[in-house]
Design a protein around this motif. Structure first.
Motif, mmCIF file in Angstrom:
data_model
loop_
_atom_site.group_PDB
_atom_site.id
_atom_site.type_symbol
_atom_site.label_atom_id
_atom_site.label_comp_id
_atom_site.label_asym_id
_atom_site.label_seq_id
_atom_site.Cartn_x
_atom_site.Cartn_y
_atom_site.Cartn_z
ATOM 1 N N LEU A 161 10.217 -3.108 13.196
ATOM 2 C CA LEU A 161 8.910 -2.231 12.515
ATOM 3 C C LEU A 161 7.841 -3.013 12.787
ATOM 4 O O LEU A 161 7.660 -4.449 12.396
ATOM 5 C CB LEU A 161 9.569 -1.998 11.111
ATOM 6 N N PRO A 162 6.535 -2.228 12.656
ATOM 7 C CA PRO A 162 5.348 -2.928 12.414
ATOM 8 C C PRO A 162 5.264 -3.449 10.890
ATOM 9 O O PRO A 162 5.989 -2.815 9.926
ATOM 10 C CB PRO A 162 4.271 -1.565 12.496
ATOM 11 N N HIS A 163 4.685 -4.636 10.642
ATOM 12 C CA HIS A 163 4.430 -5.047 9.351
ATOM 13 C C HIS A 163 4.171 -3.960 8.127
ATOM 14 O O HIS A 163 4.457 -4.172 6.990
ATOM 15 C CB HIS A 163 3.564 -6.218 9.548
ATOM 16 N N GLN A 164 3.208 -3.156 8.873
ATOM 17 C CA GLN A 164 2.879 -1.896 8.054
ATOM 18 C C GLN A 164 3.738 -1.185 7.270
ATOM 19 O O GLN A 164 3.448 -0.481 6.303
ATOM 20 C CB GLN A 164 1.640 -1.268 8.645
ATOM 21 N N TYR A 165 5.034 -1.106 7.757
ATOM 22 C CA TYR A 165 5.963 -0.334 7.065
ATOM 23 C C TYR A 165 7.080 -1.235 6.786
ATOM 24 O O TYR A 165 8.077 -0.868 5.910
ATOM 25 C CB TYR A 165 6.543 0.781 8.080
ATOM 26 N N ALA A 166 7.259 -2.509 7.100
ATOM 27 C CA ALA A 166 8.589 -3.345 6.973
ATOM 28 C C ALA A 166 8.981 -3.448 5.595
ATOM 29 O O ALA A 166 9.889 -3.598 5.235
ATOM 30 C CB ALA A 166 8.333 -4.601 7.577
ATOM 31 N N ASP A 172 10.326 6.884 -3.103
ATOM 32 C CA ASP A 172 11.646 7.929 -2.937
ATOM 33 C C ASP A 172 11.833 8.156 -1.522
ATOM 34 O O ASP A 172 12.701 8.441 -1.082
ATOM 35 C CB ASP A 172 11.146 8.922 -3.820
ATOM 36 N N VAL A 173 10.431 8.208 -0.748
ATOM 37 C CA VAL A 173 10.459 8.829 0.465
ATOM 38 C C VAL A 173 10.058 7.557 1.410
ATOM 39 O O VAL A 173 9.053 7.051 1.052
ATOM 40 C CB VAL A 173 9.872 10.058 0.722
ATOM 41 N N ASP A 174 10.549 7.477 2.618
ATOM 42 C CA ASP A 174 9.961 6.384 3.525
ATOM 43 C C ASP A 174 8.528 6.878 3.883
ATOM 44 O O ASP A 174 8.496 8.225 4.289
ATOM 45 C CB ASP A 174 10.883 6.372 4.937
ATOM 46 N N PRO A 175 7.790 5.983 3.730
ATOM 47 C CA PRO A 175 6.209 6.250 4.022
ATOM 48 C C PRO A 175 6.038 6.690 5.520
ATOM 49 O O PRO A 175 5.127 7.244 5.912
ATOM 50 C CB PRO A 175 5.488 4.997 3.541
ATOM 51 N N MET A 176 7.158 6.035 6.238
ATOM 52 C CA MET A 176 6.977 6.265 7.874
ATOM 53 C C MET A 176 7.255 7.614 8.139
ATOM 54 O O MET A 176 6.559 8.564 8.676
ATOM 55 C CB MET A 176 7.888 5.441 8.517
ATOM 56 N N ALA A 177 8.296 8.019 7.559
ATOM 57 C CA ALA A 177 8.464 9.786 7.398
ATOM 58 C C ALA A 177 7.419 10.525 7.118
ATOM 59 O O ALA A 177 7.062 11.516 7.568
ATOM 60 C CB ALA A 177 9.776 10.079 6.792
ATOM 61 N N GLU A 178 6.837 10.319 6.005
ATOM 62 C CA GLU A 178 5.817 10.969 5.465
ATOM 63 C C GLU A 178 4.533 10.846 6.337
ATOM 64 O O GLU A 178 3.832 12.004 6.510
ATOM 65 C CB GLU A 178 5.201 10.488 3.895
ATOM 66 N N ASP A 179 4.331 9.850 6.984
ATOM 67 C CA ASP A 179 3.121 9.785 7.756
ATOM 68 C C ASP A 179 3.325 10.870 9.156
ATOM 69 O O ASP A 179 2.638 11.432 9.647
ATOM 70 C CB ASP A 179 2.904 8.444 8.331
#
Length: 332
Positions: free
Chosen positions: A105-110, A121-128
């Motif tokens: 993963l990119p460090h910004q999500y790891a 509660d929700v993966d911020p990657m999915a939110e993006d």
């Protein structure tokens, strides 16, 4: 009426016309360009003008839509793509969201997400991804229309699995279709199909990208029977599979009734910075992949398919009806 978002706004899916389902306007590393290209081999205006020229040539051959799965990891920059698209009347360009990584993963999500250092509660990657699909990419107002991820040779390693799960979440929330880059030699299309099925994804809305690198009819029909679309999408990249073999495989699948499970493309780009300076890129491609460009299918592949007996109905199914259905429109 069913519509799909393009770089220049929504269009009726009935107007998509002949479609190349996996191409890139630009594949670039922003850091590479900013630190080493600017003032040297990268000229913004020259590259934009060259992309306009290339896409006009695509349009003039009757192609009406180019589907661009350039996401984070491949250098997505929508303002530049929009500049190009606005100068090519009569050609739709469809943008993607997602993340391109073979492993980590990119460090910004790891460290952000459920149960991680910064819990949510929700993966911020999915939110993006959902934001790109529903609100727009950055401040451009351009909405993505599909999702992209990768299942390469090493399979669903932890970082890749988390990306794929975020893609599945965004699909379930929005209905957006998915394209997944796979490794045909390792047959990772199976892993992708299995994973997405378990995640509740509609497999008829999944393209198994680069399936056409394989000539194994057993592997390909197994995937097609699960409902996915087969990405016969690397024409011109003969190092993975030669054009004649790709054509023969398409003919064999069509003869077995699978024309409604294939889409065609090249996986080419107006410019890709993997090969150095523009002149170095041109020389390398002329030596190793002279037909790796947007017009190979129009100029060479479709005439060869017709010459070998494939009917216009099957060609229309692959080039027009399957893309339209993928983006939510009715088939023929």
């Amino acid at each position: 009426m069913s519509t799909v978002e393009t770089v220049r706004g929504p269009v009726d899916t009935a107007e998509l016309g002949p479609t190349l389902m996996h191409e890139h306007v630009f594949v670039l590393s922003t850091e590479h360009v900013q630190n080493y290209g600017a003032g040297d081999w990268w000229d913004e205006e020259e590259r934009v003008a060259d992309a306009v020229r290339q896409l006009k040539a695509v349009r003039d051959r009757g192609i009406r839509t180019l589907v661009d799965p350039t996401v984070w990891g491949l250098g997505r920059y929508i303002p530049r793509v929009r500049r190009v698209a606005e100068q090519v009347d009569g050609l739709n360009v469809i943008a993607a969201t997602g993340l391109y990584s073979f492993h980590e993963l990119p460090h910004q999500y790891a460290n952000r997400g459920p149960g991680l250092l910064i819990d949510s509660d929700v993966d911020p990657m999915a939110e993006d991804f959902v934001r790109d699909l529903t609100r727009g990419i950055g401040d451009t107002g351009v909405r993505a229309a599909f999702l992209k991820c990768v299942v390469e040779a090493d399979g669903l390693v932890p970082g890749v699995e988390r990306i794929a799960r975020a893609v599945a979440h965004a699909h379930r929330e929005t209905g957006a279709p998915i394209t997944v880059h796979t490794n045909a030699r390792r047959e990772t299309g199976r892993l992708a199909a299995d994973f997405f099925a378990k995640e509740g994804v509609d497999l008829t809305k999944v393209v198994i990208g680069h399936a056409g690198d394989s000539n194994d009819l057993g592997y390909l029909t197994e995937l097609a029977d699960r409902g996915v679309l087969l990405g016969m999408d690397r024409f011109g990249l003969d190092g993975y599979n030669g054009t004649e073999d790709r054509i023969s495989t398409i003919l064999a699948l069509a003869e077995r009734g699978y024309a409604d499970r294939m889409v065609l493309s090249h996986d080419a780009a107006c410019f890709i910075d993997y090969f150095g300076r523009p002149e170095e890129r041109a020389e390398a491609l002329q030596r190793f992949a002279p037909n790796w460009h947007f017009n190979h299918i129009s100029d060479d592949v479709l005439p060869a398919l017709r010459e070998r007996g494939l009917g216009e109905d099957a060609i229309r199914t692959m080039m027009v009806d399957n893309p339209r259905r993928y983006f939510g429109g009715e088939g023929a």
